[in-house]
Write a protein that holds these residues in place. Structure first.
Motif, PDB file in Angstrom:
ATOM      1  N   SER A   1       8.727   7.274  11.782  1.00  8.41           N
ATOM      2  CA  SER A   1       9.508   7.758  12.923  1.00  8.41           C
ATOM      3  C   SER A   1      10.900   7.150  12.926  1.00  8.41           C
ATOM      4  CB  SER A   1       8.778   7.426  14.229  1.00  8.41           C
ATOM      5  OG  SER A   1       9.503   7.897  15.342  1.00  8.41           O
ATOM      6  N   TYR A   2      10.986   5.852  12.664  1.00  6.92           N
ATOM      7  CA  TYR A   2      12.287   5.169  12.614  1.00  6.92           C
ATOM      8  C   TYR A   2      13.168   5.758  11.510  1.00  6.92           C
ATOM      9  CZ  TYR A   2      15.632   1.454  11.506  1.00  6.92           C
ATOM     10  OH  TYR A   2      16.778   0.754  11.213  1.00  6.92           O
ATOM     11  N   LEU A   3      12.618   5.903  10.312  1.00  5.56           N
ATOM     12  CA  LEU A   3      13.403   6.417   9.187  1.00  5.56           C
ATOM     13  C   LEU A   3      13.876   7.840   9.440  1.00  5.56           C
ATOM     14  CD1 LEU A   3      11.228   5.016   6.249  1.00  5.56           C
ATOM     15  CD2 LEU A   3      13.515   4.230   6.892  1.00  5.56           C
ATOM     16  N   ARG A   4      13.033   8.671  10.036  1.00  8.88           N
ATOM     17  CA  ARG A   4      13.418  10.053  10.318  1.00  8.88           C
ATOM     18  C   ARG A   4      14.514  10.106  11.391  1.00  8.88           C
ATOM     19  NH1 ARG A   4       9.961  14.479   9.103  1.00  8.88           N
ATOM     20  NH2 ARG A   4      10.170  15.303  11.232  1.00  8.88           N
ATOM     21  N   GLN A   5      14.418   9.257  12.386  1.00  9.88           N
ATOM     22  CA  GLN A   5      15.451   9.253  13.428  1.00  9.88           C
ATOM     23  C   GLN A   5      16.799   8.782  12.890  1.00  9.88           C
ATOM     24  OE1 GLN A   5      14.181   7.917  17.534  1.00  9.88           O
ATOM     25  NE2 GLN A   5      12.357   7.340  16.381  1.00  9.88           N
TER      26      GLN A   5
ATOM     27  N   LEU B   1       0.815  -1.211   0.000  1.00  9.82           N
ATOM     28  CA  LEU B   1       0.000   0.000   0.000  1.00  9.82           C
ATOM     29  C   LEU B   1       0.851   1.264   0.000  1.00  9.82           C
ATOM     30  CD1 LEU B   1      -2.759  -0.998   2.591  1.00  9.82           C
ATOM     31  CD2 LEU B   1      -2.800  -1.259   0.110  1.00  9.82           C
ATOM     32  N   ARG B   2       2.149   1.127  -0.143  1.00  9.28           N
ATOM     33  CA  ARG B   2       3.037   2.288  -0.167  1.00  9.28           C
ATOM     34  C   ARG B   2       2.992   2.903  -1.568  1.00  9.28           C
ATOM     35  NH1 ARG B   2       9.022   1.008   1.220  1.00  9.28           N
ATOM     36  NH2 ARG B   2       8.398   1.103   3.410  1.00  9.28           N
ATOM     37  N   CYS B   3       2.037   3.777  -1.753  1.00  6.72           N
ATOM     38  CA  CYS B   3       1.804   4.373  -3.061  1.00  6.72           C
ATOM     39  C   CYS B   3       1.103   5.718  -2.863  1.00  6.72           C
ATOM     40  CB  CYS B   3       0.925   3.451  -3.914  1.00  6.72           C
ATOM     41  SG  CYS B   3      -0.724   3.165  -3.213  1.00  6.72           S
ATOM     42  N   PRO B   4       1.120   6.578  -3.869  1.00  7.77           N
ATOM     43  CA  PRO B   4       0.370   7.836  -3.751  1.00  7.77           C
ATOM     44  C   PRO B   4      -1.128   7.581  -3.758  1.00  7.77           C
ATOM     45  CG  PRO B   4       1.318   7.608  -5.950  1.00  7.77           C
ATOM     46  CD  PRO B   4       1.881   6.487  -5.133  1.00  7.77           C
ATOM     47  N   ALA B   5      -1.878   8.581  -3.337  1.00  7.24           N
ATOM     48  CA  ALA B   5      -3.333   8.444  -3.252  1.00  7.24           C
ATOM     49  C   ALA B   5      -3.951   8.083  -4.598  1.00  7.24           C
ATOM     50  CB  ALA B   5      -3.942   9.743  -2.722  1.00  7.24           C
TER      51      ALA B   5
ATOM     52  N   ASP C   1      18.413   3.733  -0.624  1.00  4.23           N
ATOM     53  CA  ASP C   1      17.089   4.287  -0.949  1.00  4.23           C
ATOM     54  C   ASP C   1      16.374   4.840   0.282  1.00  4.23           C
ATOM     55  OD1 ASP C   1      16.629   1.911   0.355  1.00  4.23           O
ATOM     56  OD2 ASP C   1      15.149   1.159  -1.078  1.00  4.23           O
ATOM     57  N   HIS C   2      17.121   5.156   1.332  1.00  7.28           N
ATOM     58  CA  HIS C   2      16.523   5.561   2.605  1.00  7.28           C
ATOM     59  C   HIS C   2      15.589   6.761   2.448  1.00  7.28           C
ATOM     60  CE1 HIS C   2      16.710   5.645   7.114  1.00  7.28           C
ATOM     61  NE2 HIS C   2      16.292   6.867   6.890  1.00  7.28           N
ATOM     62  N   GLU C   3      16.055   7.824   1.837  1.00  2.98           N
ATOM     63  CA  GLU C   3      15.236   9.037   1.724  1.00  2.98           C
ATOM     64  C   GLU C   3      14.037   8.808   0.823  1.00  2.98           C
ATOM     65  OE1 GLU C   3      17.251  12.842   1.364  1.00  2.98           O
ATOM     66  OE2 GLU C   3      19.143  11.879   1.879  1.00  2.98           O
ATOM     67  N   ARG C   4      14.213   8.051  -0.243  1.00  4.03           N
ATOM     68  CA  ARG C   4      13.097   7.769  -1.135  1.00  4.03           C
ATOM     69  C   ARG C   4      12.029   6.936  -0.427  1.00  4.03           C
ATOM     70  NH1 ARG C   4      15.839   5.727  -4.802  1.00  4.03           N
ATOM     71  NH2 ARG C   4      15.434   3.504  -4.587  1.00  4.03           N
ATOM     72  N   THR C   5      12.482   5.975   0.380  1.00  2.00           N
ATOM     73  CA  THR C   5      11.546   5.157   1.143  1.00  2.00           C
ATOM     74  C   THR C   5      10.772   6.009   2.144  1.00  2.00           C
ATOM     75  OG1 THR C   5      12.942   3.191   0.911  1.00  2.00           O
ATOM     76  CG2 THR C   5      11.355   3.202   2.730  1.00  2.00           C
ATOM     77  N   LEU C   6      11.455   6.920   2.807  1.00  2.00           N
ATOM     78  CA  LEU C   6      10.790   7.798   3.765  1.00  2.00           C
ATOM     79  C   LEU C   6       9.730   8.642   3.076  1.00  2.00           C
ATOM     80  CD1 LEU C   6      10.400   9.216   6.466  1.00  2.00           C
ATOM     81  CD2 LEU C   6      12.422  10.613   5.966  1.00  2.00           C
ATOM     82  N   TRP C   7      10.085   9.243   1.951  1.00  2.00           N
ATOM     83  CA  TRP C   7       9.126  10.089   1.233  1.00  2.00           C
ATOM     84  C   TRP C   7       7.897   9.283   0.816  1.00  2.00           C
ATOM     85  CZ3 TRP C   7       7.104   9.771  -3.709  1.00  2.00           C
ATOM     86  CH2 TRP C   7       6.386  10.883  -4.138  1.00  2.00           C
ATOM     87  N   ALA C   8       8.109   8.084   0.271  1.00  2.00           N
ATOM     88  CA  ALA C   8       6.990   7.268  -0.197  1.00  2.00           C
ATOM     89  C   ALA C   8       6.095   6.834   0.953  1.00  2.00           C
ATOM     90  CB  ALA C   8       7.520   6.048  -0.952  1.00  2.00           C
TER      91      ALA C   8
END
Length: 313
Positions: free
Chosen positions: A267-271, A219-223, A284-291
């Motif tokens: 929260s985990y990815l931001r920390q 479900l990690r997708c845009p609206a 791909d850390h930042e891309r994963t966080l954004w998605a």
């Protein structure tokens, strides 16, 4: 980080398995994992065990052996020629495992396969619940994590705060057992037989947590793509329930757990990104966080659509 040439002495510990002319390929970036081709052409992975170990290696080995004996396809660690589970020094050790076959499928093919995947995860859970010995792992305290202060973007923090008490109430008191603990879509290999990898967490926790970890990635997708993604949830849960029915309380809690999985991961990815939490950062850390942030926004706004997908199972 060792070069492929420096791995030669490590590979020599499996000389009987790998032969005299085994070769290691380039590391999978940031994962401390190297593909290895044996002299006879068979393929393996060499994995460096990092500093954050979730359970003793012997416990992990026993669980893998138990799962394989129950017909679950997993990558068991291979014993070295010195009759050990690992090569190298105990503080900087490596394990070798076979490379399991997998198929690269497009979204339509994956959607068609979701009931089979769900049934395979149910079989995995049944096998884990039947493991005969204690496992010195950790407790995945989802409710406790959701009660803590979470590092979220302001808009998500406000939206989640309005729903927090309902989420926690839904998840409190649900049954727990030994689970995979990191059941992402990358750790479920698709093919003629569903296989599971990276069983190096193995906590005690909600079996729903594994389902939520897997499905939150689907479900990690845009609206704009939500309507296309939600059938993955209903088809997967239908397959799971054919093998192992979920209770009414578990089904009712599942939409809340999708939200909980999202806020915990963000929260985990931001920390990790800020340096507040010292963990390995993948490329791909930042891309994963954004998605994940984009997905959670529509999931909080359109919570009813998730609940309807669960009811349709």
């Amino acid at each position: 980080m060792p070069t492929t040439e420096q791995l030669g002495p490590i590979l020599n510990d499996w000389r009987t398995v790998l032969g005299d002319n085994a070769t290691a390929g380039a590391e999978f970036e940031g994962r401390e994992l190297w593909p290895v081709t044996a002299t006879d052409g068979r393929c393996y992975f060499l994995k460096r065990l990092g500093p954050w170990r979730n359970l003793p290696l012997a416990d992990e080995f026993r669980v893998l052996r138990h799962l394989a004996a129950r017909g679950i396809l997993v990558a068991e660690y291979l014993i070295t020629d010195r009759a050990r589970l690992y090569a190298g020094a105990i503080e900087d050790s490596y394990v070798l495992m076979p490379r399991l076959a997998e198929s690269r499928l497009d979204r339509r093919a994956v959607l068609a396969l979701e009931p089979v995947i769900g049934a395979a995860v149910a079989d995995l859970h049944a096998a884990l619940a039947g493991h005969p010995w204690p496992v010195a792992s950790y407790h995945e305290d989802i409710v406790g994590n959701l009660r803590r202060e979470l590092d979220l973007p302001p808009d998500l923090a406000e939206a989640y705060e309005a729903r927090r008490d309902r989420v926690i109430d839904d998840l409190t008191g649900l049954p727990e057992q030994l689970i995979h603990g990191d059941l992402t879509i990358d750790n479920v290999l698709l093919g003629d037989v569903i296989a599971f990898i990276d069983l190096d967490h193995l906590p005690y926790g909600l079996r729903l947590w594994d389902l939520a970890k897997y499905l939150s990635r689907r479900l990690r997708c845009p609206a704009s793509e939500a309507a296309e993604a939600l059938p993955h949830l209903s088809r997967f849960l239908s397959g799971y329930q054919q093998r192992s029915p979920l209770s009414a309380a578990e089904l009712a809690a599942f939409p809340s757990l999708i939200i909980g999985a999202g806020v915990i991961e963000i929260s985990y990815l931001r920390q990790v990104l800020s340096g507040a939490l010292e963990r390995r950062r993948l490329p791909d850390h930042e891309r994963t966080l954004w998605a994940t942030v984009e997905a959670l926004r529509w999931q909080l706004d359109d919570h009813d659509s998730i609940a309807e997908a669960v009811r349709s199972t």
